[in-house]
Design a protein around this motif. Structure first.
Motif, PDB file in Angstrom:
ATOM      1  N   GLN A  94      -4.881   2.527   4.095  1.00  0.00           N
ATOM      2  CA  GLN A  94      -4.470   3.532   2.954  1.00  0.00           C
ATOM      3  C   GLN A  94      -4.621   4.843   3.181  1.00  0.00           C
ATOM      4  N   GLN A 102      -1.759  -2.057  -5.660  1.00  0.00           N
ATOM      5  CA  GLN A 102      -2.785  -1.684  -4.621  1.00  0.00           C
ATOM      6  C   GLN A 102      -3.581  -2.938  -4.493  1.00  0.00           C
ATOM      7  N   ASN A 146      -4.548  -5.148  -1.146  1.00  0.00           N
ATOM      8  CA  ASN A 146      -5.894  -5.606  -0.549  1.00  0.00           C
ATOM      9  C   ASN A 146      -6.337  -7.102  -0.758  1.00  0.00           C
ATOM     10  N   LEU A 198       0.821  -1.237  -0.075  1.00  0.00           N
ATOM     11  CA  LEU A 198      -0.066   0.008  -0.120  1.00  0.00           C
ATOM     12  C   LEU A 198       0.851   1.319  -0.081  1.00  0.00           C
TER      13      LEU A 198
END
Length: 115
Positions: free
Chosen positions: A74, A54, A58, A14
């Motif tokens: 984030q 990203q 996640n 991230l």
């Protein structure tokens, strides 16, 4: 029990994705003379690498964090990266009210982790 890596890897991904995102969204501010269409395509190109980090962050992170917790992480990383970027790359000052506002957002993000 999840390993340290299970918690740390999503955060590092991230963080890296936020660097790309910040350049994609704000890096063009140094090049105001560049045509907008060029800036848009350049930003899309940079954002591709942000997505490449990203999405796995996640996906991996959801094994140990909830979706709201991932979003909170984030947001905190976004603010930290943006503040550094604003000072280092754009040469803009971060004023007391920016720090205060960012701090309130960080406190809000941390509330997500309370159980």
């Amino acid at each position: 029990m999840p390993t340290f890596s299970a918690y740390a890897t999503p955060i590092l991904l991230l963080l890296a994705s936020n660097v790309f995102m910040t350049f994609a969204w704000y890096g063009h501010l140094k090049y105001k003379a560049s045509p907008l269409w060029i800036v848009i395509f350049a930003s899309w190109g940079i954002a591709f690498f942000e997505y490449c980090l990203q999405v796995p962050a996640n996906r991996l992170g959801h094994a140990v964090y909830s979706a709201p917790q991932l979003k909170g992480i984030q947001e905190i990383l976004t603010l930290l990266v943006f503040a550094g970027f604003s000072i280092w790359y754009l040469g803009e000052q971060i004023k007391w009210n920016h720090v205060a506002g960012f701090a309130l957002i960080i406190v809000a993000a941390f509330l997500i982790f309370l159980e």
